[in-house]
Design a protein around this motif. Structure first.
Motif, PDB file in Angstrom:
ATOM      1  N   LEU A 158      32.808 -25.953  11.682  1.00 54.04           N
ATOM      2  CA  LEU A 158      32.613 -27.522  11.987  1.00 54.04           C
ATOM      3  C   LEU A 158      33.607 -28.133  11.358  1.00 54.04           C
ATOM      4  O   LEU A 158      34.052 -29.109  11.857  1.00 54.04           O
ATOM      5  N   SER A 159      33.933 -28.020  10.169  1.00 57.16           N
ATOM      6  CA  SER A 159      35.125 -28.780   9.469  1.00 57.16           C
ATOM      7  C   SER A 159      36.342 -28.739  10.032  1.00 57.16           C
ATOM      8  O   SER A 159      37.033 -29.648   9.971  1.00 57.16           O
ATOM      9  N   LEU A 160      36.786 -27.778  10.830  1.00 58.42           N
ATOM     10  CA  LEU A 160      37.971 -27.327  11.099  1.00 58.42           C
ATOM     11  C   LEU A 160      38.245 -27.831  12.941  1.00 58.42           C
ATOM     12  O   LEU A 160      39.158 -28.014  13.463  1.00 58.42           O
ATOM     13  N   GLY A 161      36.737 -28.225  13.290  1.00 62.30           N
ATOM     14  CA  GLY A 161      36.875 -28.792  14.497  1.00 62.30           C
ATOM     15  C   GLY A 161      36.594 -27.563  15.591  1.00 62.30           C
ATOM     16  O   GLY A 161      36.740 -27.661  16.968  1.00 62.30           O
ATOM     17  N   VAL A 162      36.524 -26.151  15.219  1.00 66.81           N
ATOM     18  CA  VAL A 162      36.498 -25.321  16.077  1.00 66.81           C
ATOM     19  C   VAL A 162      35.315 -25.181  16.871  1.00 66.81           C
ATOM     20  O   VAL A 162      35.162 -25.042  18.145  1.00 66.81           O
ATOM     21  N   ILE A 163      34.009 -25.738  16.336  1.00 71.96           N
ATOM     22  CA  ILE A 163      33.139 -26.169  16.980  1.00 71.96           C
ATOM     23  C   ILE A 163      32.455 -27.244  16.522  1.00 71.96           C
ATOM     24  O   ILE A 163      32.926 -28.120  15.703  1.00 71.96           O
ATOM     25  N   GLU A 164      31.311 -27.895  17.301  1.00 70.44           N
ATOM     26  CA  GLU A 164      30.861 -29.216  16.962  1.00 70.44           C
ATOM     27  C   GLU A 164      29.476 -29.142  16.966  1.00 70.44           C
ATOM     28  O   GLU A 164      28.738 -28.222  17.755  1.00 70.44           O
ATOM     29  N   LEU A 165      28.629 -30.208  16.556  1.00 74.41           N
ATOM     30  CA  LEU A 165      27.375 -30.310  16.458  1.00 74.41           C
ATOM     31  C   LEU A 165      27.084 -31.359  17.162  1.00 74.41           C
ATOM     32  O   LEU A 165      27.318 -32.056  17.604  1.00 74.41           O
ATOM     33  N   ARG A 166      26.033 -30.845  18.315  1.00 73.14           N
ATOM     34  CA  ARG A 166      25.342 -31.672  19.459  1.00 73.14           C
ATOM     35  C   ARG A 166      23.959 -31.508  19.094  1.00 73.14           C
ATOM     36  O   ARG A 166      23.288 -30.721  19.653  1.00 73.14           O
ATOM     37  N   THR A 187      38.441 -28.995  22.284  1.00 72.04           N
ATOM     38  CA  THR A 187      38.732 -29.067  21.113  1.00 72.04           C
ATOM     39  C   THR A 187      39.233 -27.690  20.535  1.00 72.04           C
ATOM     40  O   THR A 187      40.171 -27.417  19.691  1.00 72.04           O
ATOM     41  N   PHE A 188      38.536 -26.358  20.931  1.00 75.03           N
ATOM     42  CA  PHE A 188      39.003 -25.177  20.757  1.00 75.03           C
ATOM     43  C   PHE A 188      40.510 -24.822  20.930  1.00 75.03           C
ATOM     44  O   PHE A 188      41.336 -24.265  19.914  1.00 75.03           O
TER      45      PHE A 188
END
Length: 372
Positions: A107-115, A125-126
């Motif tokens: 999450l901190s790297l922007g690989v994934i995000e929280l929805r 984003t990936f």
């Protein structure tokens, strides 16, 4: 009720991912059941799981970094790369991760995000991550203004050496790579390409070995340019010259930003011409330029105004036609690609509608788009 399995498409031999980050690549391949996948490193299974529908939930049944050379982060990245590259019709996938610390790092790297309470992986984003393709996370070089030939621009960073980018191309089932031109290793094929009548008609740089040795050395010494050699499966096929637009000849013809970048190309091998190949190297080259410096917001080009085939390729790849500009040696069309357009419209995945694989199925990695 159990979710239906997703018809996950991966090449029979798997996707060789993270060749730069791990040395020996992580191999992501299909499992025994539809929607299943497994990840191997040096022949040892390090992860397995499945992608199930209709919600496209990516579940890791096992996830173990078997050696110190492979982190769990790299394994997740490899699986996302393989799935999103080969199945670009997926707008996003939901991930189920048992390791909270792993989820926080991603999450901190922007690989994934929280929805809401869901972990989501999106291609927009990936594909802005750098490690899977560059092998590292480049820092933003300090911005110090300098003046070159009357143009005020940021001081340029030292040149990289060796391989700078590598990406698996699913519809060709091979790796595409770019490396910085080497005067000794690349001189022979560069010399042959520049003397090819097809290339010489545009570049006008046909000459002897000494001239071409000096040509490559000069580009390597010039802070404005980065000479690259492209390879498919390790075979050199073309020369790519990147430049910073601000201090280039194109800079005075538009409001150039300090981190705008441009490029020239010479495809030297006839065996690597055609839609399937240009649809691999062109967006990959743009991908590299956007990843190499996060401050690069625009990529420009200057094809000669009557080169209709190249202009059609650029149009399909998201470049906008800005205006005609007159150089001393040619009339050119200024074209421009926005970072936002490239990633938000997922232009790394080309529209290869009509191309089929050996089984008569649509090729892997094609993202159909409306003609409009």
């Amino acid at each position: 009720m159990a979710s239906q399995s997703f018809d996950l498409r991966l090449p029979a031999a798997g996707v060789a991912s993270h060749a730069l980050a791990c040395g020996q690549p992580l191999l992501v391949s299909s499992g025994l059941m539809s929607g299943d996948f497994r990840v191997e490193y040096h022949g040892m299974e390090v992860a397995s799981g499945n992608l199930s529908g209709p919600a496209d939930v990516l579940v890791f049944d096992t996830l173990s970094a078997a050696t110190v050379a492979v982190a769990a982060d790299d394994i997740v990245n490899a699986v996302l790369e393989a799935i999103l590259t080969c199945n670009p019709q997926l707008g996003c996938v939901e991930l189920t991760l048992a390791d909270d610390s792993l989820a926080r790092r991603l999450l901190s790297l922007g690989v994934i995000e929280l929805r809401g309470d869901r972990l989501i992986g999106r291609p927009e984003t990936f594909f802005q991550q750098t490690k899977p393709w560059l092998g590292s996370i480049p820092h933003a070089y300090p911005e110090v203004p300098i003046l070159t030939n009357g143009a005020l621009h940021p001081q340029r960073p030292p040149k990289p050496t060796g391989r700078v980018y590598k990406r698996f191309i699913p519809w060709l089932n091979t790796q595409l790579g770019f490396h910085v031109a080497d005067v000794e290793a690349d001189l022979e094929h560069f010399h042959r390409w520049m003397n090819d009548p097809r290339v010489a008609a545009i570049w006008e740089d046909g000459s002897d070995l000494a001239y071409h040795r000096d040509f490559i050395a000069g580009r390597l010494a010039d802070p404005r340019t980065l000479p690259l050699i492209g390879t498919f499966g390790g075979i050199p096929f073309g020369y790519f010259e990147l430049y910073w637009a601000k201090e280039d000849r194109i800079g005075p013809h538009y409001d150039a930003d300090g981190h705008d970048r441009g490029w020239h190309v010479a495809i030297g091998e006839d065996d690597f011409r055609g839609k399937a190949f240009v649809s691999a190297w062109l967006p990959s080259l743009m991908h590299y330029m956007f990843l190499a410096d996060p401050r690069t917001r625009r990529i420009v080009g200057e094809p000669i105004h009557h080169h209709s085939q190249q202009i059609r390729n650029l149009d399909r790849s998201g470049f906008a036609k800005i205006k005609h500009i007159q150089f001393p040696h040619k009339k050119a069309l200024l074209v421009m690609l926005l970072r936002e357009r490239f990633f938000m419209d997922r232009l790394l995945s080309p529209d290869l509608s009509g191309l089929t694989d050996g089984d008569g199925l649509p090729v892997l990695g094609s993202l159909a788009r409306d003609a409009a």
